[in-house]
Design a protein around this motif. Structure first.
Motif, PDB file in Angstrom:
ATOM      1  N   ASP A  91      52.761  26.630  50.697  1.00 48.99           N
ATOM      2  CA  ASP A  91      51.389  27.137  50.598  1.00 48.99           C
ATOM      3  C   ASP A  91      50.469  26.153  51.295  1.00 48.99           C
ATOM      4  OD1 ASP A  91      49.207  28.578  49.998  1.00 48.99           O
ATOM      5  OD2 ASP A  91      49.164  28.138  47.863  1.00 48.99           O
ATOM      6  N   THR A  93      47.159  24.858  53.151  1.00 49.53           N
ATOM      7  CA  THR A  93      45.713  25.061  53.206  1.00 49.53           C
ATOM      8  C   THR A  93      45.120  24.126  54.257  1.00 49.53           C
ATOM      9  OG1 THR A  93      45.623  25.636  50.850  1.00 49.53           O
ATOM     10  CG2 THR A  93      43.549  25.008  51.919  1.00 49.53           C
ATOM     11  N   THR A  99      37.491  25.453  50.614  1.00 44.59           N
ATOM     12  CA  THR A  99      38.663  25.677  49.768  1.00 44.59           C
ATOM     13  C   THR A  99      38.450  26.739  48.692  1.00 44.59           C
ATOM     14  OG1 THR A  99      39.292  23.379  50.121  1.00 44.59           O
ATOM     15  CG2 THR A  99      40.404  24.562  48.336  1.00 44.59           C
ATOM     16  N   TYR A 102      38.183  30.151  50.197  1.00 40.02           N
ATOM     17  CA  TYR A 102      39.450  30.406  50.874  1.00 40.02           C
ATOM     18  C   TYR A 102      40.502  30.886  49.866  1.00 40.02           C
ATOM     19  CZ  TYR A 102      43.672  29.264  53.582  1.00 40.02           C
ATOM     20  OH  TYR A 102      44.880  29.307  54.223  1.00 40.02           O
ATOM     21  N   TRP A 103      40.492  30.304  48.676  1.00 41.68           N
ATOM     22  CA  TRP A 103      41.437  30.727  47.630  1.00 41.68           C
ATOM     23  C   TRP A 103      40.970  32.004  46.930  1.00 41.68           C
ATOM     24  CZ3 TRP A 103      45.853  28.270  45.253  1.00 41.68           C
ATOM     25  CH2 TRP A 103      46.337  27.183  45.986  1.00 41.68           C
ATOM     26  N   SER A 179      37.531  30.410  56.485  1.00 40.53           N
ATOM     27  CA  SER A 179      38.581  29.823  57.315  1.00 40.53           C
ATOM     28  C   SER A 179      38.032  28.875  58.375  1.00 40.53           C
ATOM     29  CB  SER A 179      39.394  30.932  57.993  1.00 40.53           C
ATOM     30  OG  SER A 179      40.102  31.694  57.053  1.00 40.53           O
ATOM     31  N   TYR A 288      46.037  32.107  56.804  1.00 44.81           N
ATOM     32  CA  TYR A 288      46.669  32.216  55.486  1.00 44.81           C
ATOM     33  C   TYR A 288      48.185  32.238  55.607  1.00 44.81           C
ATOM     34  CZ  TYR A 288      42.244  33.122  53.150  1.00 44.81           C
ATOM     35  OH  TYR A 288      40.981  32.995  52.624  1.00 44.81           O
ATOM     36  N   LYS A 292      49.136  33.817  49.377  1.00 44.91           N
ATOM     37  CA  LYS A 292      47.770  34.251  49.683  1.00 44.91           C
ATOM     38  C   LYS A 292      47.788  35.292  50.796  1.00 44.91           C
ATOM     39  CE  LYS A 292      45.879  30.098  50.197  1.00 44.91           C
ATOM     40  NZ  LYS A 292      46.919  29.172  49.705  1.00 44.91           N
TER      41      LYS A 292
END
Length: 404
Positions: A91, A93, A99, A102-103, A179, A288, A292
């Protein structure tokens, strides 16, 4: 007081939990997984390829010589392998992203698609009185009437669907913005413009349908079509009247507008400008990976399944069996046998699967629009046609059903 609440809520609580688990975890999510498998196999047939045909029960991991192929058809366990791959992938990132958003974006895409299934009537009703001894032994009152095969039987069903489904665009916009990359940002901007444009046509397309039914309860719409013919197949009951056949033309126009707008709302080809690989790498979910990315993928297919369910309910009779009153399988409220209720559920999902296959066929048959063509179609043709269809339906209803 506590005893009264327990006896009142127990049957309702049990049935609600069972319906949520059944529809979400035993129907929608498996349909998402096997829609992907069907799409890969379907596209392989169209393009004269093989597609996934090897994945079976992986006994080779335990020292056996080969895997077991299910029912002699290879690849049926491919969705499970894909899901396991997403779970086990790293995962990652990127450092440059915002963040929190994004999550948050993948969840905002997946959750609205699943919430809309709450008002979808996936069957008529089920007589569960044979469970009354068990419920009574637990302190409940049991089932005094058959339960409806819908999680929330709201009187504003279509409005609820459109209100919740429209929230999905926020997940896409947040994904592109958070992003901090040009290709995801361009994809999210395209998607927001596209979904806003086609939501107008989508909403206007069902106005003539609501004018004909005179209500917003999806369960009652399905029951009416069971007794009086589907909107697109009015061949029994009141469907044999001249008025219903006169209104068949605007209903067909509404169905065509609804279907095209649903393609655009779910970002399916030829309307996948938000994620077109030839221009934007992968669009709003370029940055991604792992689960996700899988949530975006699942959200798109779940929206496609729910859209198919709404189209089936509004235009194709929902859970209604074709020609049911003519073959003695008509629905009678409060007196539907348990086996017929199960048959209604099977009929509904069979129609949904056929509609999903139509989605897949269109994706692998038509080329992608340019973005200016997409916007022109939405604003200069679909929107005006939907408005004209509302006016046409109103005129025809005044002629066919004059106010006395």
């Amino acid at each position: 007081m506590a005893a009264h609440l327990a006896s009142f809520d127990l049957a309702f609580l049990i049935t609600s939990v069972v319906k949520i688990v059944f529809l979400t975890f035993l129907v929608i999510l498996p349909l998402v997984a096997y829609s992907v498998y069907a799409e890969r196999r379907f596209s392989a047939i169209i393009q004269d390829r093989v597609g996934p045909n090897r994945t079976g029960i992986p006994l080779t991991l335990f020292g056996f010589k080969k895997d077991i192929q299910i029912f002699g058809i290879g690849g049926l366990v491919q969705p499970l392998a894909d899901g396991l791959k997403f779970l086990l992938k790293e995962d990652f990132t990127p450092k440059s992203v915002n963040t929190f958003y994004y999550w948050l974006a993948p969840a905002l895409t997946m959750v609205p698609a699943l919430m809309t299934c709450a008002v979808l009537p996936f069957g008529s009703e089920l007589d569960l009185s044979f469970l009354n001894p068990l419920i009574t032994s637990l302190g409940g009152d049991g089932f005094t009437a058959p339960i409806k095969s819908v999680i929330a039987d709201l009187n504003v069903g279509p409005l609820f669907v459109f209100a919740i489904a429209s929230l999905g665009v926020y997940g896409i916009v947040l994904a592109g913005w958070s992003s901090n990359s040009k290709y995801p940002f361009l994809g999210s901007i395209r998607s927001s413009a596209q979904m806003i444009s086609y939501e107008l046509s989508l909403g206007l397309s069902i106005v003539p349908v609501l004018m004909v039914f005179g209500e917003l309860n999806l369960s009652k719409m399905a029951a009416f079509q069971d007794a009086n013919g589907w909107l697109l197949l009015p061949l029994w009951g009141e469907g044999l009247t001249v008025a219903r056949w006169v209104l068949w033309v605007p209903m067909l126009i509404s169905f065509c507008i609804f279907t095209v707008a649903m393609f655009a709302e779910t970002n399916r080809l030829p309307f996948d400008l938000a994620e077109c690989e030839t221009e934007l790498v992968a669009g709003y979910h370029t940055e991604y990976s792992s689960m996700k990315f899988a949530l975006f993928f699942m959200g798109e297919y779940a929206a496609m399944i729910i859209g198919s369910g709404i189209a089936v309910t509004l235009f194709l009779g929902g859970w209604s069996i074709p020609f049911a009153p003519l073959i003695g399988l008509d629905y009678v409220a409060g007196a539907t046998p348990f086996w017929l209720g199960l048959l209604h559920i099977g009929t509904f999902f069979a129609k949904v699967i056929v509609f999903i296959l139509f989605f897949i066929l269109i994706r692998w048959s038509l080329p992608r629009f340019r973005f200016d063509q997409l916007m022109k179609l939405g604003w200069l043709y679909m929107f005006e046609l939907a408005l004209a269809n509302v006016f046409l339906t109103a005129v025809l209803m005044i002629i066919c059903y004059p106010v006395k």
